[in-house]
Design an enzyme around this catalytic site. Structure first.
Site, mmCIF file in Angstrom:
data_model
loop_
_atom_site.group_PDB
_atom_site.id
_atom_site.type_symbol
_atom_site.label_atom_id
_atom_site.label_comp_id
_atom_site.label_asym_id
_atom_site.label_seq_id
_atom_site.Cartn_x
_atom_site.Cartn_y
_atom_site.Cartn_z
ATOM 1 C CD GLU A 1 -3.362 -0.878 1.986
ATOM 2 O OE1 GLU A 1 -3.035 -0.644 3.168
ATOM 3 O OE2 GLU A 1 -4.160 -1.707 1.859
ATOM 4 C CD GLU B 1 -3.930 -6.143 2.342
ATOM 5 O OE1 GLU B 1 -4.631 -5.664 2.899
ATOM 6 O OE2 GLU B 1 -2.847 -6.035 2.433
HETATM 7 C C1 BGP Z 1 -4.602 -3.057 4.659
HETATM 8 C C2 BGP Z 1 -3.428 -3.559 5.255
HETATM 9 C C3 BGP Z 1 -3.594 -4.681 5.847
HETATM 10 C C4 BGP Z 1 -4.644 -5.094 6.552
HETATM 11 C C5 BGP Z 1 -5.944 -4.611 5.821
HETATM 12 C C6 BGP Z 1 -7.230 -4.501 6.581
HETATM 13 O O1 BGP Z 1 -4.531 -1.588 4.833
HETATM 14 O O2 BGP Z 1 -2.369 -3.766 4.165
HETATM 15 O O3 BGP Z 1 -2.265 -4.918 6.850
HETATM 16 O O4 BGP Z 1 -4.614 -4.749 7.844
HETATM 17 O O5 BGP Z 1 -5.751 -3.418 5.368
HETATM 18 O O6 BGP Z 1 -7.373 -3.443 7.607
HETATM 19 P P1 BGP Z 1 -7.630 -3.536 9.148
HETATM 20 O O7 BGP Z 1 -6.606 -4.450 9.565
HETATM 21 O O8 BGP Z 1 -7.491 -2.073 9.665
HETATM 22 O O9 BGP Z 1 -9.038 -3.810 9.134
#
Ligand code: BGP
Length: 494
Positions: A200, A390
């Site tokens: 990201e 993701e």
């Molecule tokens: C993205 C990241 C992850 C992950 C995901 C879900 O921003 O790359 O590391 O955590 O989001 O977000 P969250 O954990 O805040 O629910």
């Protein structure tokens, strides 16, 4: 068959949210190790404990507060840090990889924690125990025919680099990153061929997580850090290709869908501008190898001059990526006059609430069609292979009387997104090569530090206060995923 033969099906994790063992095996501290838990539902943000140059100790909120220049983050022994144990992949990797194989994975996305390899980020020699740990993990994956997809940098700037050099603001961090990349590309040659450079990258420079102090107000520092992240990524690509021409190296962007709030041309233009700065800029640089005109104009208007080293521009060109990967959770809307319109939460990206769509328990807008829109737009723009690395639903799970977690809401979410991916492949003809939903095994949330915000198809017994014996259980979604993966995405019926 709609998904091509050899399509990559798997799941995704990050070391700082999953591994635990935060000081084991010679590992050093990363900024992420100094981030406390929070409470997303009640809006309590994660914090950093910091020491100011005059010795005063205080805390800052990682979302909304500025980190003063010269501040140093530290681990307070009286505070609970969920990521220190997380869900303990460090001690469960064999068992976990066997479960991934049982689900039908042929790819597993994980990140290497830089501070396991170089505890301070810039040490002379790498830490052999850290190198061996990942080697064992990769070998175990191959035992089951699982290809590792390795993120070189996922929110874990070494604390030493953040405290002493302001992280990515400094060229020193780029040099240290280069050495780390060379070390892992060399060591894992033949074991890993799929790589992602910076997780990201579009949100990285905005966070203290990367050691960028004064991030809220000092735009010059943020722009400099962005440049360094791009240079770091380009170096990773060129070194990776030089060490093994078979390496296939991608970028990674948080790419939620975004829409104009109405068909008022002013709203449409507002969305164009917002999408440029939030998403396309990062793809444009890493896929084309230079800063786009709209960014150059912005820097000129703001009087910001980026400090470059000789050869940087050429390096950016040479270091363009082999494929485009992105995280996709939700969408948001953009208006020219957002003042009286309700806002929406989301994965880093906050916009306006879309009246046509529903939200998750954490307020993230659920929008499967947005994924198909994204796949089309990205492919139209770059014509590169793509991976969705993701995607998923963070939800509260409960264990039913039969001992099972019946996460039908998660199955529905995953089903709806795969259906849209399938349309993008089958009808629109995009070149999608893989899907690794986020947190396929429960882990700590990056945004809120919670354990109860779960994404997994595998449950891990651990709560927000550190209670739990860490045992693993298959959720109902585990069996759904297994059916989908083993049929190469043909059997999607719920
Ligand atoms: C993205 C990241 C992850 C992950 C995901 C879900 O921003 O790359 O590391 O955590 O989001 O977000 P969250 O954990 O805040 O629910």
């Amino acid at each position: 068959m709609s998904f091509p033969k050899g399509f990559l099906w798997g799941g995704a994790t990050a070391a700082n949210q999953y591994e635990g063992g935060y000081l084991s095996g010679g590992k050093g501290l990363a900024v992420a190790d100094t981030l406390t838990g929070g409470d997303g539902i009640h809006g309590i943000h994660r914090k950093f404990y910091i020491e100011l140059p005059d010795g005063t100790k205080t805390t800052v909120n990682n979302r909304t507060e500025e980190v003063p220049a010269g501040a140093k983050a530290y681990v307070d022994p009286d505070v609970y840090y969920p990521s220190h144990v997380a869900t303990d992949f460090y001690h469960h990797w064999k068992e976990d990889i066997a479960l991934f194989a049982e689900m039908g994975f042929n790819v597993y996305r994980l990140s290497i924690n830089w501070t396991r390899i170089f505890p301070n980020g810039d040490d002379e020699e790498p830490n052999e125990e850290g190198l061996q740990f990942y080697e064992d993990v990769f070998r175990e994956c191959h035992k089951y025919g699982i290809e590792p997809l390795v993120t070189l940098y996922h929110f874990d700037c070494p604390l030493h680099l953040a405290n002493e050099y302001d992280g990515w603001v400094s060229r020193h961090t780029v040099d240290a990153f280069e050495k780390y990349c060379r070390t892992v590309f060399t060591r894992y040659k033949g074991l890993v061929k799929y790589w992602l450079t910076i997780n990201e990258i579009n949100i990285n420079a905005n966070f203290m997580m990367n050691g960028v102090h004064e991030h809220l107000t000092n735009k010059k520092n943020v722009e400099q850090a962005r440049w360094h992240l791009f240079i770091g990524s380009a170096k990773a690509v060129t070194i990776g290709h030089e060490i093994d021409p078979d390496n296939f190296i991608g970028l990674m962007i948080a790419h939620g869908a975004s829409y104009p709030y109405t068909c008022d041309p002013d709203d449409v233009m507002a969305e164009v501008i917002s999408a440029h700065s939030r998403k396309w800029f990062y793809g444009d640089v890493q896929c084309r190898g230079y800063y786009p005109e709209y960014k150059l104009k912005e820097l000129e208007r703001e009087g910001i001059e980026i400090v470059k080293e000789a050869g940087d521009d050429e390096l950016l060109k040479k270091g363009v990526v082999d494929f485009y990967s992105f995280s996709y959770y939700s969408s948001s809307a953009v208006a020219a006059h957002p003042e009286n319109i309700e806002g929406a939460e989301g994965n880093q990206e906050r916009g306006l609430k879309n009246p046509y769509l529903k939200q998750s328990e954490w307020g993230w807008t659920v929008d499967p069609v947005g994924l198909r829109i994204n796949l089309n737009q990205i492919y139209d723009r770059y014509h590169l292979p793509m991976m969705v690395v993701e995607n998923g639903l963070g939800a509260l799970d409960t264990i039913a009387e039969d001992g099972m977690i019946h996460d039908d809401y998660r199955i529905q979410y995953i089903h709806d997104h795969i259906v849209e991916m399938k349309k993008a492949v089958e009808i629109d003809g995009v070149n999608l090569i893989g899907y690794t939903p986020w947190g396929h095994i429960d882990l700590v949330s990056a945004g809120t530090g919670e354990m109860r915000k779960r994404y997994g198809f595998i449950y891990v017994d651990m709560d927000d206060d550190g209670n739990g014996d860490l045992h693993r259980e298959r959720k109902k979604s585990f069996y759904y995923i297994q059916r989908v993966y083993k049929s190469n995405g043909e059997d999607l019926d719920i």
